[in-house]
Write a protein that holds these residues in place. Structure first.
Motif, PDB file in Angstrom:
ATOM      1  N   GLU A   1     -32.294 -54.252 -13.715  1.00 55.36           N
ATOM      2  CA  GLU A   1     -33.264 -53.259 -13.261  1.00 55.36           C
ATOM      3  C   GLU A   1     -34.038 -52.630 -14.421  1.00 55.36           C
ATOM      4  N   GLU A   2     -33.376 -52.442 -15.558  1.00 58.87           N
ATOM      5  CA  GLU A   2     -34.014 -51.837 -16.731  1.00 58.87           C
ATOM      6  C   GLU A   2     -34.570 -52.880 -17.701  1.00 58.87           C
ATOM      7  N   ASN A   3     -34.270 -54.165 -17.463  1.00 51.40           N
ATOM      8  CA  ASN A   3     -34.622 -55.241 -18.389  1.00 51.40           C
ATOM      9  C   ASN A   3     -34.182 -54.862 -19.806  1.00 51.40           C
ATOM     10  N   LYS A   4     -32.891 -54.525 -19.919  1.00 51.63           N
ATOM     11  CA  LYS A   4     -32.329 -54.068 -21.187  1.00 51.63           C
ATOM     12  C   LYS A   4     -30.977 -54.739 -21.415  1.00 51.63           C
ATOM     13  N   TRP A   5     -30.708 -55.090 -22.649  1.00 52.62           N
ATOM     14  CA  TRP A   5     -29.449 -55.714 -23.060  1.00 52.62           C
ATOM     15  C   TRP A   5     -28.649 -54.733 -23.902  1.00 52.62           C
ATOM     16  N   ARG A   6     -27.304 -54.814 -23.801  1.00 55.63           N
ATOM     17  CA  ARG A   6     -26.421 -54.015 -24.645  1.00 55.63           C
ATOM     18  C   ARG A   6     -25.395 -54.945 -25.284  1.00 55.63           C
ATOM     19  N   GLY A   7     -25.294 -54.897 -26.600  1.00 54.74           N
ATOM     20  CA  GLY A   7     -24.264 -55.637 -27.324  1.00 54.74           C
ATOM     21  C   GLY A   7     -23.228 -54.657 -27.838  1.00 54.74           C
TER      22      GLY A   7
ATOM     23  N   PHE B   1     -28.755 -51.843 -28.421  1.00 57.03           N
ATOM     24  CA  PHE B   1     -29.543 -52.151 -27.231  1.00 57.03           C
ATOM     25  C   PHE B   1     -30.784 -52.928 -27.652  1.00 57.03           C
ATOM     26  N   TRP B   2     -31.215 -53.847 -26.777  1.00 50.93           N
ATOM     27  CA  TRP B   2     -32.417 -54.651 -27.019  1.00 50.93           C
ATOM     28  C   TRP B   2     -33.262 -54.625 -25.769  1.00 50.93           C
ATOM     29  N   THR B   3     -34.552 -54.314 -25.930  1.00 48.60           N
ATOM     30  CA  THR B   3     -35.496 -54.354 -24.817  1.00 48.60           C
ATOM     31  C   THR B   3     -36.495 -55.478 -25.096  1.00 48.60           C
ATOM     32  N   PRO B   4     -36.367 -56.600 -24.369  1.00 50.99           N
ATOM     33  CA  PRO B   4     -37.227 -57.756 -24.629  1.00 50.99           C
ATOM     34  C   PRO B   4     -38.714 -57.480 -24.399  1.00 50.99           C
ATOM     35  N   ALA B   5     -39.043 -56.604 -23.470  1.00 51.11           N
ATOM     36  CA  ALA B   5     -40.453 -56.346 -23.154  1.00 51.11           C
ATOM     37  C   ALA B   5     -41.222 -55.853 -24.370  1.00 51.11           C
ATOM     38  N   ASP B   6     -40.609 -54.950 -25.162  1.00 49.93           N
ATOM     39  CA  ASP B   6     -41.299 -54.448 -26.355  1.00 49.93           C
ATOM     40  C   ASP B   6     -40.684 -54.977 -27.652  1.00 49.93           C
ATOM     41  N   GLN B   7     -39.701 -55.871 -27.533  1.00 49.54           N
ATOM     42  CA  GLN B   7     -39.057 -56.534 -28.666  1.00 49.54           C
ATOM     43  C   GLN B   7     -38.477 -55.531 -29.666  1.00 49.54           C
ATOM     44  N   LYS B   8     -37.809 -54.502 -29.136  1.00 49.68           N
ATOM     45  CA  LYS B   8     -37.208 -53.443 -29.954  1.00 49.68           C
ATOM     46  C   LYS B   8     -35.694 -53.459 -29.812  1.00 49.68           C
ATOM     47  N   ILE B   9     -35.003 -53.029 -30.872  1.00 55.23           N
ATOM     48  CA  ILE B   9     -33.567 -52.805 -30.842  1.00 55.23           C
ATOM     49  C   ILE B   9     -33.328 -51.354 -31.246  1.00 55.23           C
ATOM     50  N   PHE B  10     -32.240 -50.759 -30.719  1.00 56.62           N
ATOM     51  CA  PHE B  10     -31.950 -49.361 -31.056  1.00 56.62           C
ATOM     52  C   PHE B  10     -30.489 -49.045 -30.774  1.00 56.62           C
ATOM     53  N   THR B  11     -30.012 -47.981 -31.419  1.00 55.62           N
ATOM     54  CA  THR B  11     -28.654 -47.501 -31.224  1.00 55.62           C
ATOM     55  C   THR B  11     -28.551 -46.055 -31.683  1.00 55.62           C
ATOM     56  N   ASP B  12     -27.546 -45.348 -31.177  1.00 67.33           N
ATOM     57  CA  ASP B  12     -27.209 -44.013 -31.664  1.00 67.33           C
ATOM     58  C   ASP B  12     -25.929 -44.064 -32.495  1.00 67.33           C
ATOM     59  N   LYS B  13     -25.359 -45.240 -32.656  1.00 69.78           N
ATOM     60  CA  LYS B  13     -24.099 -45.436 -33.385  1.00 69.78           C
ATOM     61  C   LYS B  13     -24.360 -45.600 -34.885  1.00 69.78           C
ATOM     62  N   PHE B  14     -23.271 -45.623 -35.634  1.00 72.13           N
ATOM     63  CA  PHE B  14     -23.329 -45.842 -37.082  1.00 72.13           C
ATOM     64  C   PHE B  14     -23.883 -47.236 -37.371  1.00 72.13           C
ATOM     65  N   VAL B  15     -24.786 -47.340 -38.349  1.00 75.32           N
ATOM     66  CA  VAL B  15     -25.380 -48.628 -38.724  1.00 75.32           C
ATOM     67  C   VAL B  15     -25.282 -48.836 -40.233  1.00 75.32           C
ATOM     68  N   THR B  16     -25.234 -50.099 -40.614  1.00 75.93           N
ATOM     69  CA  THR B  16     -25.317 -50.502 -42.016  1.00 75.93           C
ATOM     70  C   THR B  16     -26.411 -51.555 -42.091  1.00 75.93           C
ATOM     71  N   ILE B  17     -27.364 -51.352 -43.006  1.00 75.92           N
ATOM     72  CA  ILE B  17     -28.411 -52.349 -43.224  1.00 75.92           C
ATOM     73  C   ILE B  17     -28.352 -52.777 -44.679  1.00 75.92           C
ATOM     74  N   ARG B  18     -28.254 -54.094 -44.864  1.00 79.70           N
ATOM     75  CA  ARG B  18     -28.259 -54.670 -46.213  1.00 79.70           C
ATOM     76  C   ARG B  18     -29.575 -55.411 -46.395  1.00 79.70           C
ATOM     77  N   GLU B  19     -30.270 -55.040 -47.457  1.00 80.23           N
ATOM     78  CA  GLU B  19     -31.514 -55.729 -47.802  1.00 80.23           C
ATOM     79  C   GLU B  19     -31.548 -55.869 -49.316  1.00 80.23           C
ATOM     80  N   GLN B  20     -32.068 -56.927 -49.816  1.00 84.33           N
ATOM     81  CA  GLN B  20     -32.152 -57.286 -51.240  1.00 84.33           C
ATOM     82  C   GLN B  20     -31.699 -56.181 -52.201  1.00 84.33           C
ATOM     83  N   GLY B  21     -30.393 -56.077 -52.424  1.00 82.61           N
ATOM     84  CA  GLY B  21     -29.854 -55.130 -53.395  1.00 82.61           C
ATOM     85  C   GLY B  21     -29.588 -53.740 -52.852  1.00 82.61           C
ATOM     86  N   ASN B  22     -30.049 -53.425 -51.675  1.00 79.11           N
ATOM     87  CA  ASN B  22     -29.873 -52.093 -51.093  1.00 79.11           C
ATOM     88  C   ASN B  22     -28.901 -52.136 -49.932  1.00 79.11           C
ATOM     89  N   VAL B  23     -28.117 -51.068 -49.819  1.00 79.77           N
ATOM     90  CA  VAL B  23     -27.263 -50.887 -48.652  1.00 79.77           C
ATOM     91  C   VAL B  23     -27.573 -49.504 -48.097  1.00 79.77           C
TER      92      VAL B  23
END
Length: 173
Positions: free
Chosen positions: A95-101, A122-144
């Motif tokens: 109904e919401e066209n939304k995915w939860r992992g 959460f992922w919404t395919p219609a606007d191709q966005k991902i989001f969360t309110d939980k703790f996240v870690t992002i690793r990018e070229q030398g940065n955490v």
């Protein structure tokens, strides 16, 4: 013998006189189950998303549960692999066209070598966005980068993290 027959029929009549009415049981579980599924979503003859999962439960309202995990690949307009998403457990809300992992959720941008880790996404395919309110870690070229909550494009090309902490390399050239 006559007394035994009278007693038997008396007990039989008493037992037959009590009828128990039960409410019908409404089944809320999955209507279909699919194993080892591989599915492709395409647009204008170009594959946009590839999905693989060992098990899918499909419900009456067209919601889907992936109790043994999910693997997704996202492709750009030219059909090149841009990013991947894996989760230990997933659910699709029709109904919401939304995915939860949930569980160990990992999003990788294979072009930029960036990776997002979180426990729920959460992922919404219609606007191709991902989001969360939980703790996240992002690793990018030398940065955490660490944070609590985030919004991003599904390929991590642009992201916004709330409550940021982390280690970032700075070149002083």
């Amino acid at each position: 013998m006559n007394q035994a027959k009278v007693l038997f029929f008396s007990l039989l009549l008493i037992a037959c006189g009590k009828t128990e009415v039960r409410e019908p049981i409404i089944y809320e579980g999955p209507l279909r189950e699919m194993e080892d599924m591989e599915m492709f979503y395409s647009q204008n003859s170009t594959v946009k998303v590839k999905m693989k999962t060992p098990l899918v439960h499909e419900f009456k309202n067209d919601d889907k549960e992936f109790p043994e995990g999910l693997y997704l690949e996202f492709y750009d307009i030219a059909g090149n692999l841009e990013s991947t998403l894996t989760a230990d457990h997933a659910f699709y809300f029709k109904e919401e066209n939304k995915w939860r992992g949930r569980g160990n959720v990992v999003v990788k941008n294979v072009i930029k070598h960036e990776q997002l880790n979180t426990e729920e996404l959460f992922w919404t395919p219609a606007d191709q966005k991902i989001f969360t309110d939980k703790f996240v870690t992002i690793r990018e070229q030398g940065n955490v980068i660490y944070g609590e909550g985030m919004k991003a494009n599904q390929d991590l090309s642009d992201f916004e993290i709330k409550h940021v902490t982390g280690v970032i390399e700075v070149n002083e050239d």
